[in-house]
Design an enzyme around this catalytic site. Structure first.
Site, PDB file in Angstrom:
ATOM      1  N   LYS A 258       0.865  -1.186   0.000  1.00 44.14           N
ATOM      2  CA  LYS A 258       0.000   0.000   0.000  1.00 44.14           C
ATOM      3  C   LYS A 258       0.898   1.231   0.000  1.00 44.14           C
ATOM      4  O   LYS A 258       1.728   1.417   0.891  1.00 44.14           O
ATOM      5  CB  LYS A 258      -0.904   0.009   1.238  1.00 44.14           C
ATOM      6  CG  LYS A 258      -1.607   1.353   1.485  1.00 44.14           C
ATOM      7  CD  LYS A 258      -2.532   1.337   2.704  1.00 44.14           C
ATOM      8  CE  LYS A 258      -3.040   2.741   3.036  1.00 44.14           C
ATOM      9  NZ  LYS A 258      -3.932   2.772   4.227  1.00 44.14           N
ATOM     10  N   ASP A 263      -2.417  10.422   3.447  1.00 43.21           N
ATOM     11  CA  ASP A 263      -3.804  10.034   3.666  1.00 43.21           C
ATOM     12  C   ASP A 263      -4.494  11.065   4.546  1.00 43.21           C
ATOM     13  O   ASP A 263      -4.411  11.013   5.770  1.00 43.21           O
ATOM     14  CB  ASP A 263      -3.864   8.646   4.316  1.00 43.21           C
ATOM     15  CG  ASP A 263      -5.289   8.182   4.570  1.00 43.21           C
ATOM     16  OD1 ASP A 263      -6.230   8.812   4.035  1.00 43.21           O
ATOM     17  OD2 ASP A 263      -5.469   7.183   5.305  1.00 43.21           O
ATOM     18  N   LYS A 270      -9.759  13.246   8.121  1.00 46.38           N
ATOM     19  CA  LYS A 270      -9.231  12.904   9.444  1.00 46.38           C
ATOM     20  C   LYS A 270      -9.131  14.175  10.296  1.00 46.38           C
ATOM     21  O   LYS A 270      -8.970  15.264   9.754  1.00 46.38           O
ATOM     22  CB  LYS A 270      -7.822  12.308   9.307  1.00 46.38           C
ATOM     23  CG  LYS A 270      -7.764  10.902   8.749  1.00 46.38           C
ATOM     24  CD  LYS A 270      -6.331  10.389   8.724  1.00 46.38           C
ATOM     25  CE  LYS A 270      -6.250   8.999   8.112  1.00 46.38           C
ATOM     26  NZ  LYS A 270      -6.949   7.962   8.890  1.00 46.38           N
ATOM     27  N   ASP A 281       1.879   6.553   5.374  1.00 48.86           N
ATOM     28  CA  ASP A 281       0.854   5.597   4.934  1.00 48.86           C
ATOM     29  C   ASP A 281       1.290   4.882   3.644  1.00 48.86           C
ATOM     30  O   ASP A 281       0.543   4.089   3.096  1.00 48.86           O
ATOM     31  CB  ASP A 281      -0.481   6.333   4.730  1.00 48.86           C
ATOM     32  CG  ASP A 281      -1.676   5.427   4.945  1.00 48.86           C
ATOM     33  OD1 ASP A 281      -1.518   4.370   5.592  1.00 48.86           O
ATOM     34  OD2 ASP A 281      -2.774   5.780   4.464  1.00 48.86           O
ATOM     35  N   ASP A 340     -11.981   7.345   3.881  1.00 51.66           N
ATOM     36  CA  ASP A 340     -10.750   7.117   4.659  1.00 51.66           C
ATOM     37  C   ASP A 340     -10.372   5.626   4.702  1.00 51.66           C
ATOM     38  O   ASP A 340      -9.290   5.273   5.139  1.00 51.66           O
ATOM     39  CB  ASP A 340     -10.935   7.669   6.071  1.00 51.66           C
ATOM     40  CG  ASP A 340      -9.620   7.857   6.813  1.00 51.66           C
ATOM     41  OD1 ASP A 340      -8.559   7.783   6.149  1.00 51.66           O
ATOM     42  OD2 ASP A 340      -9.665   8.066   8.035  1.00 51.66           O
ATOM     43  N   GLU A 342      -9.314   3.835   2.388  1.00 53.50           N
ATOM     44  CA  GLU A 342      -8.848   3.905   1.005  1.00 53.50           C
ATOM     45  C   GLU A 342      -7.810   2.850   0.647  1.00 53.50           C
ATOM     46  O   GLU A 342      -7.682   2.463  -0.512  1.00 53.50           O
ATOM     47  CB  GLU A 342      -8.292   5.306   0.717  1.00 53.50           C
ATOM     48  CG  GLU A 342      -6.832   5.543   1.104  1.00 53.50           C
ATOM     49  CD  GLU A 342      -6.539   5.411   2.594  1.00 53.50           C
ATOM     50  OE1 GLU A 342      -7.486   5.517   3.398  1.00 53.50           O
ATOM     51  OE2 GLU A 342      -5.375   5.191   2.962  1.00 53.50           O
ATOM     52  N   ARG A 344      -7.596  -0.307   1.226  1.00 59.64           N
ATOM     53  CA  ARG A 344      -8.162  -1.553   0.686  1.00 59.64           C
ATOM     54  C   ARG A 344      -8.627  -1.360  -0.747  1.00 59.64           C
ATOM     55  O   ARG A 344      -8.588  -2.297  -1.543  1.00 59.64           O
ATOM     56  CB  ARG A 344      -9.299  -2.030   1.614  1.00 59.64           C
ATOM     57  CG  ARG A 344     -10.451  -1.080   1.709  1.00 59.64           C
ATOM     58  CD  ARG A 344     -11.354  -1.356   2.902  1.00 59.64           C
ATOM     59  NE  ARG A 344     -10.764  -0.929   4.179  1.00 59.64           N
ATOM     60  CZ  ARG A 344     -11.323  -1.104   5.361  1.00 59.64           C
ATOM     61  NH1 ARG A 344     -12.495  -1.707   5.463  1.00 59.64           N
ATOM     62  NH2 ARG A 344     -10.727  -0.679   6.453  1.00 59.64           N
TER      63      ARG A 344
HETATM   64  N1  BES Z   1      -3.980   4.735   6.944  1.00 59.26           N
HETATM   65  C1  BES Z   1      -5.094   4.497   7.777  1.00 59.26           C
HETATM   66  C2  BES Z   1      -4.783   3.509   8.915  1.00 59.26           C
HETATM   67  C3  BES Z   1      -3.812   4.000   9.929  1.00 59.26           C
HETATM   68  C4  BES Z   1      -4.258   4.674  11.057  1.00 59.26           C
HETATM   69  C5  BES Z   1      -2.476   3.735   9.803  1.00 59.26           C
HETATM   70  C6  BES Z   1      -3.355   5.107  12.001  1.00 59.26           C
HETATM   71  C7  BES Z   1      -1.573   4.169  10.746  1.00 59.26           C
HETATM   72  C8  BES Z   1      -2.016   4.854  11.854  1.00 59.26           C
HETATM   73  C9  BES Z   1      -6.246   3.934   6.957  1.00 59.26           C
HETATM   74  O1  BES Z   1      -6.323   4.385   5.656  1.00 59.26           O
HETATM   75  C10 BES Z   1      -7.497   4.331   7.640  1.00 59.26           C
HETATM   76  O2  BES Z   1      -7.765   5.492   7.666  1.00 59.26           O
HETATM   77  N2  BES Z   1      -8.246   3.361   8.172  1.00 59.26           N
HETATM   78  C11 BES Z   1      -9.439   3.625   8.857  1.00 59.26           C
HETATM   79  C12 BES Z   1     -10.479   2.637   8.376  1.00 59.26           C
HETATM   80  C13 BES Z   1     -11.871   2.949   8.832  1.00 59.26           C
HETATM   81  C14 BES Z   1     -12.354   4.221   8.172  1.00 59.26           C
HETATM   82  C15 BES Z   1     -12.763   1.793   8.468  1.00 59.26           C
HETATM   83  C16 BES Z   1      -9.176   3.462  10.349  1.00 59.26           C
HETATM   84  O3  BES Z   1      -8.405   2.576  10.731  1.00 59.26           O
HETATM   85  O4  BES Z   1      -9.695   4.251  11.122  1.00 59.26           O
HETATM   86 ZN    ZN Z   2      -4.559   4.984   4.783  1.00 59.95          ZN
HETATM   87 MN    MN Z   3      -7.399   6.225   5.518  1.00 59.14          MN
END
Ligand code: BES
Ligand code: ZN
Ligand code: MN
Length: 492
Positions: A258, A263, A270, A281, A340, A342, A344
């Protein structure tokens, strides 16, 4: 840093490091040095009640009878359990103790097992810990700057050590490349500049190609392209090939990363605190590039293809909206309820492409995919998800061997159901629970009949505090793990 290996002999200049095993005596060279310094070492050991516990250090400055600036006695722990891992950590600990000196001689005596390999791993650990990223500092305190330039490791088997170290140097080069990519700010590293950096790997003998948005549109990558459509930066699909096996046409192992170079969350924005962390990210993609360099530098006899989905997730007039439905390259449609989630979406198309084009033997992806994996495992383990028990076991063993540990979490229909959408084949988020697992279930919907594993590395890519082998910042976690996994299972 210049690292050399030499036979055991009493060091005469700069800083010297001698080892002491737990509760044990000093080795022959250290004993000679002790005599030469009129018993200073043994007196200091006694006075400090130093027992030789692993990684504990005792520093003696300017001992009489020798020209050495300082002697550092470092604990080896039990010689029996002193393995490659422990040697790397000891090397890192030594770096912390001696980086103010320009030159150090390390006397590695009294070890059990393969002396040459242990010396090589010690040197590798020392260099791993010496990583710095200072290119954007225009002012720096001279005293804060490490001075260490020359490292000599003394061992029973210097020639052996030299050979083993040559292979490990490539691995460290790969890890440093990953750390650089992860640490660079997001105005410097974006999809196209990431590709430009990866092109440096052509010098190592890696074939590097990239697909831009027009090419991806033709392939029908609506999931990946939807994420990038709010960004001024063009999305990229990076493909790197190392064909080191005798049979260049043998099916490769595919490693997918990824690569969200920043992000923001997109329209599902966020909150500001900590958003800066989202420059890393792209950590999964960073590992893929570093791994390819490591494989090439040690001329690994194996075919590996590395693929990175590179996008920037931005809110914009053209950004995708919560509620949009996109069509992935696989033909499956996705209702994007949270922009967010994204990573996946990006991986869905890259995983599909990897299988279609390369028919890999196995496929492993790495992604900073969910915050939920940090809640579950902190920074002690990365999450492992797989459709194949043998593959999961191999990865877990490789992680254990190099000290980058994985913990497997369950998958199953009961989780997959959470992805049901009323208007499309699936939605891109599950419910409020088991967020890391529903993310993995989403990815599995884009896996055909091939052994696959997903590593959620959100908790281990970056560390605010120093880790055993890294200063604070990007860790490079995953490069050593996958290098070992490939060496142990796919090389002949
Ligand atoms: N890049 C983030 C996950 C992340 C969070 C990595 C904190 C490192 C530190 C990912 O894209 C994300 O935002 N995931 C969300 C998914 C949710 C919206 C289902 C998350 O984990 O909150
Ligand atoms: Zn992300
Ligand atoms: Mn995200």
């Amino acid at each position: 840093m210049n690292t050399t290996f030499a036979k055991l002999a009493v060091p005469t200049q700069g800083a010297a490091v001698v080892v002491m095993s737990e509760g044990g005596k000093l080795g022959p060279v250290a004993t000679k040095l002790d005599k030469q310094t009129h018993g200073t070492l043994s007196r200091a050991i006694k006075a400090a009640e130093f027992t030789g516990k692993r990684e504990k250090t005792l520093t003696i400055v300017a001992p009489a009878g020798s020209k050495l600036n300082r002697v550092i006695v470092v604990g080896l722990g039990s010689a029996k359990s002193f393995d490659a891992n422990a040697a790397e950590r000891l090397g890192a600990g030594i770096y912390e103790a001696v980086n103010r000196d320009p030159a150090v001689t390390i006397v590695l005596e009294g070890v059990d097992g393969d002396a040459g390999a242990l010396a090589a791993h010690l040197a590798a650990g020392l260099r791993l810990k010496s990583y710095r990223f200072a290119k954007y500092r225009t002012k720096e305190d001279k005293d804060a700057k490490p001075k260490l330039k020359a490292v000599v490791v003394q061992t029973d088997a210097p020639n052996d050590a030299k050979k083993r170290h040559a292979a490990l140097e490539g691995l460290v080069d790969g890890i440093f490349f990953t750390r650089d990519l992860v640490t660079e700010p997001p105005n410097i590293i974006y999809p196209e500049s990431f590709v430009a950096r990866a092109k440096e790997l052509t010098k190592d003998g890696i074939k590097v190609e990239a697909l831009g948005e027009a090419a991806m549109k033709k392939l029908g990558m609506g999931a990946l392209l939807g994420v990038g459509q709010g960004s001024r930066r063009e999305s990229q699909l990076l493909v790197m090939r190392w064909d080191g096996a005798k049979d260049k046409s043998a099916a490769p192992v595919a490693i997918v990363g990824k690569g969200v170079t920043f992000d923001t969350g997109g329209i599902s924005l966020k909150p500001p605190p900590g958003m800066w962390d989202m420059k890393w990210d792209m950590g999964g993609a960073g590992v893929v590039v570093g791994l390819m360099r490591a494989l090439a530098r040690r001329k690994a006899p194996v075919n590996v293809v590395g693929l990175c989905g590179l996008v920037e997730n931005m809110p914009d007039g053209n950004a995708q909206r919560p509620g949009d439905v996109v069509t992935s390259m696989s033909g499956q449609t996705i209702e994007v309820l949270n922009t967010d989630a994204e990573g996946r979406l990006v991986l869905a198309d890259v995983l599909w492409y990897a299988q279609q084009r390369f028919k890999p033997k196995a496929i492993v992806d790495l992604a900073t995919l969910t915050g939920a994996i940090i809640a579950a495992l902190s920074d002690h383990y990365a999450g492992l998800f797989s459709n194949n028990d043998a593959l999961a076991t191999q990865l877990t063993a490789a992680g254990q061997a190099v000290g980058e540990r994985l913990w497997r979490l369950p998958m199953g229909d009961e989780y997959d159901r959470d992805l049901k959408s009323p208007i499309a084949d699936m939605k891109n988020i599950g419910g409020p629970r088991a967020g890391s697992i529903t993310a993995a279930q989403f990815l599995q919907r884009f896996i055909k009949d091939v052994p696959w594993a997903h590593l959620d590395i959100a908790g281990v890519v970056w560390n605010e505090k120093p880790t055993a082998l890294a200063p604070p910042g990007g860790t490079g976690y995953g490069v050593r793990l996958l290098n070992r996994f490939i060496a142990d299972n796919y090389e002949k």
